[in-house]
Design an enzyme around this catalytic site. Structure first.
Site, PDB file in Angstrom:
ATOM      1  N   HIS A   9     109.452 -36.612   8.161  1.00 45.48           N
ATOM      2  CA  HIS A   9     109.734 -38.072   8.435  1.00 45.48           C
ATOM      3  C   HIS A   9     111.189 -38.243   8.913  1.00 45.48           C
ATOM      4  O   HIS A   9     111.393 -39.262   9.645  1.00 45.48           O
ATOM      5  CB  HIS A   9     109.426 -38.892   7.067  1.00 45.48           C
ATOM      6  CG  HIS A   9     108.123 -38.741   6.733  1.00 45.48           C
ATOM      7  ND1 HIS A   9     107.648 -38.075   5.472  1.00 45.48           N
ATOM      8  CD2 HIS A   9     106.951 -39.134   7.300  1.00 45.48           C
ATOM      9  CE1 HIS A   9     106.187 -38.182   5.262  1.00 45.48           C
ATOM     10  NE2 HIS A   9     105.724 -38.749   6.458  1.00 45.48           N
ATOM     11  N   GLN A  26      96.333 -37.554  16.155  1.00 45.13           N
ATOM     12  CA  GLN A  26      96.614 -38.965  15.556  1.00 45.13           C
ATOM     13  C   GLN A  26      97.776 -39.495  17.006  1.00 45.13           C
ATOM     14  O   GLN A  26      97.461 -40.451  17.241  1.00 45.13           O
ATOM     15  CB  GLN A  26      97.461 -38.949  14.414  1.00 45.13           C
ATOM     16  CG  GLN A  26      98.105 -40.411  13.971  1.00 45.13           C
ATOM     17  CD  GLN A  26      98.701 -40.438  12.546  1.00 45.13           C
ATOM     18  OE1 GLN A  26      98.049 -40.701  11.530  1.00 45.13           O
ATOM     19  NE2 GLN A  26      99.935 -40.205  12.518  1.00 45.13           N
TER      20      GLN A  26
END
Ligand code: PAF
Length: 283
Positions: free
Chosen positions: A37, A153
């Site tokens: 992240h 995704q």
């Protein structure tokens, strides 16, 4: 860094940044932040003047057999990390803020949502597309960042943005790996010591396909067999799929040609399911 939980406050903060002519980036996350992240946040900071990070464990992308309640949550730690990274806004809504009572309209992901992960996780990508659309609608960013780790995704979000004319540029960022090749994921925390030791076999399997492709092998079935037999060398792993597909359509490749291909793999290890993928350069 501002931490905001309401949609109205977020819209206002972003409108202010827009008035200052700032280029705005969104990094959507489900929290439990790790170096993967943070690499998205770094990429966002390089390309934008104002970085918003959403932290929301989205209930609608969890299947019935998947444990939404057990998903790791540590908001205080996430906020510390985001603050230290110089993020401007952390959007931390509750499920009640994100979903109106009886919310029923969803985004249908189409074929890309039914293959690979979609075949195993029914409804998952409908939940992802719906929440990503909502987050984009609330924050209205110029750029939105997604990791290549969740390759399907990323491809699907790109397609959704194209097909629905959403005014945002989707930016993909490379997978961050541990020294032994294991892709960093919040799910790695669930692995026992023995499972953790076995888990890098997924990356080795992807590399075996890459090595064959670099050596001139063009038959996708041969690459898939190599991945399968590499994973089978670790008895604790149960393979879900090992696939070589067109990098944009996710259709089976058959023969590798001039168009970019991608190797994708998913396996279960104990109670944890791991996924990974690698670009296949055929030069
Ligand atoms: O990749 C994730 O963490 C989630 O699927 C996302 C994009 C934040 C949507 O909930």
């Amino acid at each position: 860094m501002e931490q905001l939980g309401s949609k109205a406050e977020v819209r206002q903060a972003i409108a202010e940044a827009r008035r200052e002519d700032k280029r705005i980036a969104l990094v959507p996350t489900m929290g439990a932040l790790h170096d993967g992240h943070l690499s998205l946040v770094h990429a966002a900071r390089q390309r934008a003047d104002y970085v918003a990070v959403s932290v929301f464990v989205n209930p609608t992308q969890f299947g019935e057999a998947e444990d939404f309640a057990a998903y790791p949550r540590d908001l205080a730690r996430d906020l510390d990390l985001l603050g230290a990274e110089g993020v401007d806004l952390a959007f931390t809504p509750s499920p009640e803020v994100m979903y109106a009572p009886g919310a029923d309209v969803t985004i249908e992901p189409g074929r890309l949502g039914t293959v690979l992960e979609g075949a195993v996780r029914s409804g998952h990508f409908r939940g992802v597309c719906t929440i990503v659309t909502k987050l984009l609608s609330i924050t209205g960013p110029d750029l939105a960042f997604f990791g290549e780790k969740d390759y399907q995704q990323l491809v699907l979000v790109r397609r959704m943005v194209r097909d629905l004319d959403l005014p945002v540029k989707v930016v993909g960022a490379p997978t961050v790996r541990e020294c032994d090749g294991l892709a960093i994921s919040s799910r790695n925390a669930h692995l026992s010591a023995e499972e953790r030791a076995a888990a890098p076999v997924l990356y080795r399997a992807l590399r075996s396909a890459e090595t064959l492709a670099l050596g001139g092998e063009r038959d996708a079935a041969v690459l898939e067999d190599a991945m399968r037999s590499t994973v089978e060398s670790e008895p604790v792993m149960t393979l879900d799929y090992a696939a070589v597909v067109d990098a944009a359509s996710l259709e089976p490749s058959g023969e590798l040609g001039p168009k970019p291909a991608r190797a994708l793999i998913a396996a279960r290890i104990g109670r944890t399911r791991l996924i990974d993928n690698l670009s296949l350069e055929v030069g």
